[in-house]
Design a protein around this motif. Structure first.
Motif, mmCIF file in Angstrom:
data_model
loop_
_atom_site.group_PDB
_atom_site.id
_atom_site.type_symbol
_atom_site.label_atom_id
_atom_site.label_comp_id
_atom_site.label_asym_id
_atom_site.label_seq_id
_atom_site.Cartn_x
_atom_site.Cartn_y
_atom_site.Cartn_z
ATOM 1 N N ALA A 1 15.952 28.206 -31.306
ATOM 2 C CA ALA A 1 17.032 27.332 -31.764
ATOM 3 C C ALA A 1 16.911 25.955 -31.116
ATOM 4 N N GLY A 2 17.228 24.940 -31.888
ATOM 5 C CA GLY A 2 17.185 23.574 -31.381
ATOM 6 C C GLY A 2 17.941 22.661 -32.318
ATOM 7 N N ARG A 3 17.807 21.385 -32.090
ATOM 8 C CA ARG A 3 18.469 20.373 -32.919
ATOM 9 C C ARG A 3 17.371 19.576 -33.607
ATOM 10 N N TYR A 4 17.097 19.958 -34.857
ATOM 11 C CA TYR A 4 15.939 19.464 -35.571
ATOM 12 C C TYR A 4 16.340 18.620 -36.780
ATOM 13 N N LEU A 5 15.362 17.872 -37.278
ATOM 14 C CA LEU A 5 15.518 17.062 -38.486
ATOM 15 C C LEU A 5 14.309 17.310 -39.376
ATOM 16 N N THR A 6 14.558 17.515 -40.672
ATOM 17 C CA THR A 6 13.486 17.617 -41.656
ATOM 18 C C THR A 6 13.694 16.549 -42.714
ATOM 19 N N LEU A 7 12.651 15.779 -42.998
ATOM 20 C CA LEU A 7 12.648 14.802 -44.083
ATOM 21 C C LEU A 7 11.692 15.296 -45.159
ATOM 22 N N THR A 8 12.089 15.197 -46.438
ATOM 23 C CA THR A 8 11.225 15.625 -47.530
ATOM 24 C C THR A 8 11.162 14.550 -48.612
ATOM 25 N N THR A 9 10.004 14.478 -49.289
ATOM 26 C CA THR A 9 9.845 13.562 -50.414
ATOM 27 C C THR A 9 8.744 14.079 -51.324
ATOM 28 N N ASP B 1 8.446 25.953 -51.238
ATOM 29 C CA ASP B 1 8.405 26.311 -49.824
ATOM 30 C C ASP B 1 9.707 25.886 -49.155
ATOM 31 N N THR B 2 10.756 26.674 -49.390
ATOM 32 C CA THR B 2 12.081 26.316 -48.873
ATOM 33 C C THR B 2 12.221 26.586 -47.379
ATOM 34 N N ALA B 3 11.255 27.300 -46.789
ATOM 35 C CA ALA B 3 11.344 27.602 -45.357
ATOM 36 C C ALA B 3 11.235 26.346 -44.502
ATOM 37 N N VAL B 4 10.789 25.233 -45.094
ATOM 38 C CA VAL B 4 10.653 23.993 -44.304
ATOM 39 C C VAL B 4 12.010 23.444 -43.880
ATOM 40 N N VAL B 5 13.098 23.907 -44.526
ATOM 41 C CA VAL B 5 14.431 23.459 -44.127
ATOM 42 C C VAL B 5 15.219 24.574 -43.445
ATOM 43 N N ASP B 6 14.540 25.641 -43.032
ATOM 44 C CA ASP B 6 15.198 26.703 -42.274
ATOM 45 C C ASP B 6 15.722 26.150 -40.943
ATOM 46 N N PRO B 7 16.677 26.837 -40.308
ATOM 47 C CA PRO B 7 17.180 26.375 -39.009
ATOM 48 C C PRO B 7 16.073 26.122 -37.994
ATOM 49 N N VAL B 8 15.050 26.990 -37.985
ATOM 50 C CA VAL B 8 13.822 26.726 -37.232
ATOM 51 C C VAL B 8 12.725 26.636 -38.293
ATOM 52 N N PRO B 9 12.399 25.428 -38.760
ATOM 53 C CA PRO B 9 11.522 25.284 -39.917
ATOM 54 C C PRO B 9 10.125 25.857 -39.693
ATOM 55 N N ARG B 10 9.690 26.675 -40.664
ATOM 56 C CA ARG B 10 8.372 27.280 -40.587
ATOM 57 C C ARG B 10 7.279 26.223 -40.706
ATOM 58 N N ASN C 1 18.923 22.679 -38.315
ATOM 59 C CA ASN C 1 18.012 21.752 -38.975
ATOM 60 C C ASN C 1 18.777 20.831 -39.916
ATOM 61 N N PHE C 2 18.914 19.582 -39.556
ATOM 62 C CA PHE C 2 19.532 18.557 -40.401
ATOM 63 C C PHE C 2 18.451 18.096 -41.384
ATOM 64 N N ALA C 3 18.551 18.523 -42.647
ATOM 65 C CA ALA C 3 17.483 18.303 -43.625
ATOM 66 C C ALA C 3 17.909 17.285 -44.682
ATOM 67 N N VAL C 4 17.024 16.313 -44.964
ATOM 68 C CA VAL C 4 17.347 15.179 -45.835
ATOM 69 C C VAL C 4 16.181 14.907 -46.782
ATOM 70 N N ALA C 5 16.494 14.654 -48.047
ATOM 71 C CA ALA C 5 15.488 14.342 -49.072
ATOM 72 C C ALA C 5 15.666 12.914 -49.564
ATOM 73 N N GLY C 6 14.583 12.325 -50.070
ATOM 74 C CA GLY C 6 14.652 10.984 -50.631
ATOM 75 C C GLY C 6 13.520 10.744 -51.613
ATOM 76 N N HIS C 7 13.731 9.827 -52.544
ATOM 77 C CA HIS C 7 12.700 9.472 -53.517
ATOM 78 C C HIS C 7 11.535 8.757 -52.831
ATOM 79 N N ARG C 8 10.347 9.085 -53.260
ATOM 80 C CA ARG C 8 9.150 8.361 -52.798
ATOM 81 C C ARG C 8 8.996 7.076 -53.611
ATOM 82 N N ARG C 9 9.170 7.202 -54.913
ATOM 83 C CA ARG C 9 9.100 6.065 -55.826
ATOM 84 C C ARG C 9 10.294 6.101 -56.774
#
Length: 232
Positions: free
Chosen positions: A191-199, A175-184, A125-133
């Motif tokens: 297993a797969g090649r996933y992306l998680t975006l958070t804000t 809820d840190t499981a959202v960036v798990d290798p297989v996000p809950r 899981n390639f996980a990335v965060a960014g500001h909303r505002r």
């Protein structure tokens, strides 16, 4: 003390307080955006210069055997950019650098990669965060993401095109499981090649988080030019 003096003093204090509030608002709504835009542009320029000078270790393509430990690329450096991200849904010119770590100072200069999660295109899981505002509002339009939208990442050798799987999901910051290798909660299985975006959620708060998940859909060598999702 006369009533007139009291009223005048109170009025002056109100004017001063109002001016400070206006300056505070201008700083957060305007000046942080200017700083972030300059930092993001500088990060992208730095990456392009590095990619022009020296080759980047390429991740194995989907379906291939993983590299051996001796062949593993060097780890990303904390706070340093290593890729760019494009989300056409947010505009044809939307481009931000992805930097290592989600520290406060890092997110003021671009998008932040959750350390320990997968690299672009890698298994996991390639996980990335960014500001909303504030700080350039990179994820201001996050709620507009829809299934099938492209998220395109460039690491200097390869364009990785991910596809959003479902509308953004609301959860709590713990809820840190959202960036798990297989996000809950993502609906992905195995297993797969996933992306998680958070804000942040709500738009001007941080009591919750908005999450968007995607799966790797296609790869394209940088030498072959920009992918069709960015050619419009």
């Amino acid at each position: 003390m006369s009533v007139r003096l009291v009223v005048r003093t109170f009025s002056e204090l109100c004017i001063t307080a109002g001016a400070l509030i206006i300056l505070f608002v201008v700083y957060f709504l305007f000046w942080t955006g200017v700083k972030a835009a300059d930092a993001a542009e500088g990060g992208i320029d730095t990456l392009q210069s590095q990619w022009a000078r020296e080759p980047v270790a390429q991740a194995p393509p989907p379906g291939s055997a993983e590299t051996s430990p001796a062949e593993e690329p060097a780890p990303y450096r904390d706070g340093e950019p290593f890729a760019t991200m494009h989300i056409p849904r947010f505009g044809s010119d939307w481009e931000w650098p992805v930097l290592e770590s989600t520290a406060v100072g890092t997110l003021q200069r671009g998008l932040g990669h959750y350390s320990g999660t997968a690299r672009p295109g890698g298994t996991g899981n390639f996980a990335v965060a960014g500001h909303r505002r504030t700080y350039g509002d990179p994820f201001k339009d996050f709620p507009k993401l829809r299934p099938g939208d492209a998220v395109v990442v460039n690491d200097g050798t390869t364009w990785f095109t991910y596809r959003i799987a479902k509308k953004p999901y609301r959860t709590v910051p713990t809820d840190t499981a959202v960036v798990d290798p297989v996000p809950r909660g993502s609906g992905f299985e195995g297993a797969g090649r996933y992306l998680t975006l958070t804000t942040c959620e709500p738009e001007w708060g941080s009591s919750h988080r908005l999450i968007a998940w995607a799966h790797l859909d296609a790869t394209r060598p940088v030498s072959d030019g920009r992918p069709p999702e960015l050619s419009g």
